[in-house]
Every structure is written in structure tokens, then in C-alpha cells.
Scaffold this motif. Structure first.
Motif, PDB file in Angstrom:
ATOM      1  N   SER A  25     -29.910  44.079  24.075  1.00  8.92           N
ATOM      2  CA  SER A  25     -29.529  45.606  24.600  1.00  8.92           C
ATOM      3  C   SER A  25     -30.348  46.466  24.629  1.00  8.92           C
ATOM      4  CB  SER A  25     -28.129  46.030  23.521  1.00  8.92           C
ATOM      5  OG  SER A  25     -27.779  47.259  23.749  1.00  8.92           O
ATOM      6  N   THR A  26     -31.493  46.312  23.746  1.00  6.57           N
ATOM      7  CA  THR A  26     -32.533  47.339  23.612  1.00  6.57           C
ATOM      8  C   THR A  26     -33.530  47.259  24.399  1.00  6.57           C
ATOM      9  OG1 THR A  26     -32.222  47.102  20.883  1.00  6.57           O
ATOM     10  CG2 THR A  26     -34.384  48.091  21.779  1.00  6.57           C
ATOM     11  N   VAL A  27     -33.608  45.911  25.130  1.00  6.23           N
ATOM     12  CA  VAL A  27     -34.489  45.725  26.456  1.00  6.23           C
ATOM     13  C   VAL A  27     -33.872  46.484  27.496  1.00  6.23           C
ATOM     14  CG1 VAL A  27     -35.271  43.804  27.815  1.00  6.23           C
ATOM     15  CG2 VAL A  27     -35.573  43.619  25.486  1.00  6.23           C
ATOM     16  N   CYS A  28     -32.589  46.650  27.492  1.00  8.46           N
ATOM     17  CA  CYS A  28     -32.084  46.926  28.827  1.00  8.46           C
ATOM     18  C   CYS A  28     -32.170  48.447  28.747  1.00  8.46           C
ATOM     19  CB  CYS A  28     -30.541  46.670  28.923  1.00  8.46           C
ATOM     20  SG  CYS A  28     -30.259  44.779  29.436  1.00  8.46           S
ATOM     21  N   VAL A  29     -31.921  49.058  27.588  1.00  7.69           N
ATOM     22  CA  VAL A  29     -31.996  50.558  27.207  1.00  7.69           C
ATOM     23  C   VAL A  29     -33.475  50.988  27.577  1.00  7.69           C
ATOM     24  CG1 VAL A  29     -31.626  52.580  25.620  1.00  7.69           C
ATOM     25  CG2 VAL A  29     -29.873  50.814  25.902  1.00  7.69           C
ATOM     26  N   ILE A  51     -28.892  52.335  31.243  1.00  3.73           N
ATOM     27  CA  ILE A  51     -29.122  52.933  29.772  1.00  3.73           C
ATOM     28  C   ILE A  51     -27.724  52.783  29.309  1.00  3.73           C
ATOM     29  CG2 ILE A  51     -29.564  55.084  28.684  1.00  3.73           C
ATOM     30  CD1 ILE A  51     -31.550  55.719  30.514  1.00  3.73           C
ATOM     31  N   TRP A  52     -26.530  53.213  29.978  1.00  2.00           N
ATOM     32  CA  TRP A  52     -25.503  53.179  29.294  1.00  2.00           C
ATOM     33  C   TRP A  52     -24.787  51.884  29.334  1.00  2.00           C
ATOM     34  CZ3 TRP A  52     -24.163  57.668  27.380  1.00  2.00           C
ATOM     35  CH2 TRP A  52     -24.768  58.806  27.858  1.00  2.00           C
ATOM     36  N   ALA A  53     -25.151  50.973  30.436  1.00  2.00           N
ATOM     37  CA  ALA A  53     -24.633  49.779  30.231  1.00  2.00           C
ATOM     38  C   ALA A  53     -25.231  48.819  28.905  1.00  2.00           C
ATOM     39  CB  ALA A  53     -24.852  48.755  31.488  1.00  2.00           C
ATOM     40  N   GLY A  54     -26.487  49.211  28.566  1.00  2.00           N
ATOM     41  CA  GLY A  54     -27.282  48.768  27.412  1.00  2.00           C
ATOM     42  C   GLY A  54     -26.839  48.987  26.104  1.00  2.00           C
ATOM     43  N   MET A  55     -26.231  50.251  26.219  1.00  2.00           N
ATOM     44  CA  MET A  55     -25.673  50.747  24.826  1.00  2.00           C
ATOM     45  C   MET A  55     -24.248  50.104  24.812  1.00  2.00           C
ATOM     46  SD  MET A  55     -26.148  54.658  24.903  1.00  2.00           S
ATOM     47  CE  MET A  55     -28.004  55.351  25.079  1.00  2.00           C
ATOM     48  N   VAL A  56     -23.461  49.864  25.900  1.00  2.00           N
ATOM     49  CA  VAL A  56     -22.198  48.793  25.743  1.00  2.00           C
ATOM     50  C   VAL A  56     -22.462  47.436  25.365  1.00  2.00           C
ATOM     51  CG1 VAL A  56     -20.158  48.067  26.965  1.00  2.00           C
ATOM     52  CG2 VAL A  56     -20.899  50.629  27.306  1.00  2.00           C
ATOM     53  N   MET A  57     -23.518  46.985  25.926  1.00  2.00           N
ATOM     54  CA  MET A  57     -23.911  45.691  25.382  1.00  2.00           C
ATOM     55  C   MET A  57     -24.296  45.639  24.009  1.00  2.00           C
ATOM     56  SD  MET A  57     -26.356  44.967  28.716  1.00  2.00           S
ATOM     57  CE  MET A  57     -27.438  43.531  28.056  1.00  2.00           C
ATOM     58  N   GLY A  58     -24.614  46.550  23.335  1.00  2.00           N
ATOM     59  CA  GLY A  58     -24.947  46.246  22.119  1.00  2.00           C
ATOM     60  C   GLY A  58     -23.877  46.475  21.028  1.00  2.00           C
ATOM     61  N   VAL A  59     -22.659  46.810  21.439  1.00  2.00           N
ATOM     62  CA  VAL A  59     -21.460  47.015  20.631  1.00  2.00           C
ATOM     63  C   VAL A  59     -21.045  45.756  20.104  1.00  2.00           C
ATOM     64  CG1 VAL A  59     -19.230  47.565  20.545  1.00  2.00           C
ATOM     65  CG2 VAL A  59     -20.696  49.078  21.654  1.00  2.00           C
ATOM     66  N   PRO A  60     -21.261  44.338  21.052  1.00  2.00           N
ATOM     67  CA  PRO A  60     -20.608  43.096  20.300  1.00  2.00           C
ATOM     68  C   PRO A  60     -21.544  42.657  19.285  1.00  2.00           C
ATOM     69  CG  PRO A  60     -20.537  42.955  22.638  1.00  2.00           C
ATOM     70  CD  PRO A  60     -21.242  44.540  22.378  1.00  2.00           C
ATOM     71  N   GLY A  61     -22.895  42.810  19.508  1.00  2.00           N
ATOM     72  CA  GLY A  61     -24.077  42.655  18.453  1.00  2.00           C
ATOM     73  C   GLY A  61     -23.618  43.223  17.067  1.00  2.00           C
ATOM     74  N   VAL A  62     -23.495  44.380  17.162  1.00  2.00           N
ATOM     75  CA  VAL A  62     -23.041  45.358  15.997  1.00  2.00           C
ATOM     76  C   VAL A  62     -21.840  44.507  15.259  1.00  2.00           C
ATOM     77  CG1 VAL A  62     -22.529  47.604  15.043  1.00  2.00           C
ATOM     78  CG2 VAL A  62     -24.356  47.189  16.324  1.00  2.00           C
ATOM     79  N   LEU A  63     -20.659  44.496  16.126  1.00  2.00           N
ATOM     80  CA  LEU A  63     -19.658  43.939  15.639  1.00  2.00           C
ATOM     81  C   LEU A  63     -19.863  42.441  15.109  1.00  2.00           C
ATOM     82  CD1 LEU A  63     -17.037  44.981  18.178  1.00  2.00           C
ATOM     83  CD2 LEU A  63     -17.243  46.155  15.828  1.00  2.00           C
TER      84      LEU A  63
END
Length: 173
Positions: A25-29, A51-63
Motif C-alpha cells: 500500500s505504501t509503494v502505491c501511495v 493515492i486513494w486506492a493505495g490508502m484503501v489497500m492498506g486497510v486490510p493490512g491494518v485489520l
């Protein structure tokens, strides 16, 4: 205590998968920021979709990190839903990166000074590199998020591999 018996996924695997998902996700952002700053203005570039899609991609990682530490069935269900939404965001990044590899970057610079031509060439390569990095990160992220969703589904009691007596995975022949 009986209601928490069904969490069968390995905590260590979920932590590693969560960290990988956050890294992708960080690479995409970061690639989206590079793409947005150095790309010549175009309608597709103004969307800032990576940028926005990368932030959405990070949510499953945090969860995934939270679900590996807390044994909460609601959190695992939210993780599965977030993984599905993340797949849509990954598809957006793949389409964006594929479309913008060459879109809007080729200009006619025959009358420009030499240093401007070299600067444009280097910036063009930086933008293409950012798009390739986003494409590679989104493909890796798709694999990771599908594994996260699979492990989350396996840990729920409604899964066919769940044994209601022991709360463990039943052996398959």
C-alpha cells in the motif's frame, strides 16, 4: 471462553501478511505521489487514483495486524469485507498503471534547450518507474489480500473446515 475457540489462523502468518499489505500500500501511495508531481497534466493524472486506492489497500493490512492480536469475530468479518473492497482498489491501480505507462508523456521537444530535453527524459523515466512499481506492488498486494481473506474465512465457524466440537480445523483425507 468457548466462543473464542474458533480462531485457527496463525498469528505470526497474519502479522507478516498484514505488514506486507501495508508495504504494498505504501509503494502505491508513494508511486501515486511521484506520478502526480512529475507527470505532465492529463485528465487521467488529475484523478490521483493510486493515492486513494493505495490508502484503501492498506486497510486490510491494518485489520490483519489487529485481528492477529485480538480474538474478535466482528473484526475478522470486517477484515474479510475490507479485503474484498481492497481487491477493487487493486484493480483500479492495475488499470491506472497500465493506461498511464505511456499516456501523456511523449512530447515534441526539438526546439527546447538540451538541459530541458534531458530533464524531461529523466522525469519521464521516473514516472514510468513509479507506474511499474505500482503495477508490481498491486499484483503482489492482490495475492496477499486474497490469502488474508482466505485465512479469515477459514477461521470463522461457518467455514466447512471448522469442527464445532473442538473448535479446530477438521482433518481432510
Amino acid at each position: 471462553m468457548d466462543r473464542y475457540r474458533y480462531f485457527i489462523f496463525n498469528q505470526r502468518n497474519m502479522v507478516v501478511l498484514g505488514l506486507l499489505q501495508i508495504a504494498f500500500s505504501t509503494v502505491c501511495v508513494v508511486g501515486g505521489f511521484i506520478d502526480g508531481v512529475f507527470r505532465t497534466e492529463s485528465q487521467l493524472g488529475k484523478t490521483r487514483a493510486p493515492i486513494w486506492a493505495g490508502m484503501v489497500m492498506g486497510v486490510p493490512g491494518v485489520l490483519a495486524l489487529f485481528s492477529s492480536q485480538r480474538k474478535n469475530p466482528v473484526l475478522v468479518n470486517v477484515l474479510i469485507v475490507a479485503s474484498i473492497i481492497s481487491c477493487v482498489a487493486i484493480l483500479i491501480v492495475i488499470v491506472y498503471s497500465s493506461l498511464t505507462l505511456n499516456y501523456g508523456e511523449e512530447e515534441e521537444l526539438s526546439s527546447a534547450p538540451v538541459h530541458v530535453i534531458h530533464t524531461k527524459f529523466v522525469l519521464n523515466k521516473v514516472v514510468k518507474g513509479a507506474n511499474v512499481a505500482m503495477l508490481a506492488a498491486s499484483v503482489g498486494s492482490a495475492f496477499v489480500v486474497l490469502v488474508i481473506a482466505y485465512l479469515g474465512c477459514r477461521s470463522l465457524p461457518r467455514c466447512s473446515c471448522y469442527d464445532s466440537v473442538t473448535g479446530m480445523v477438521s482433518e481432510e483425507p
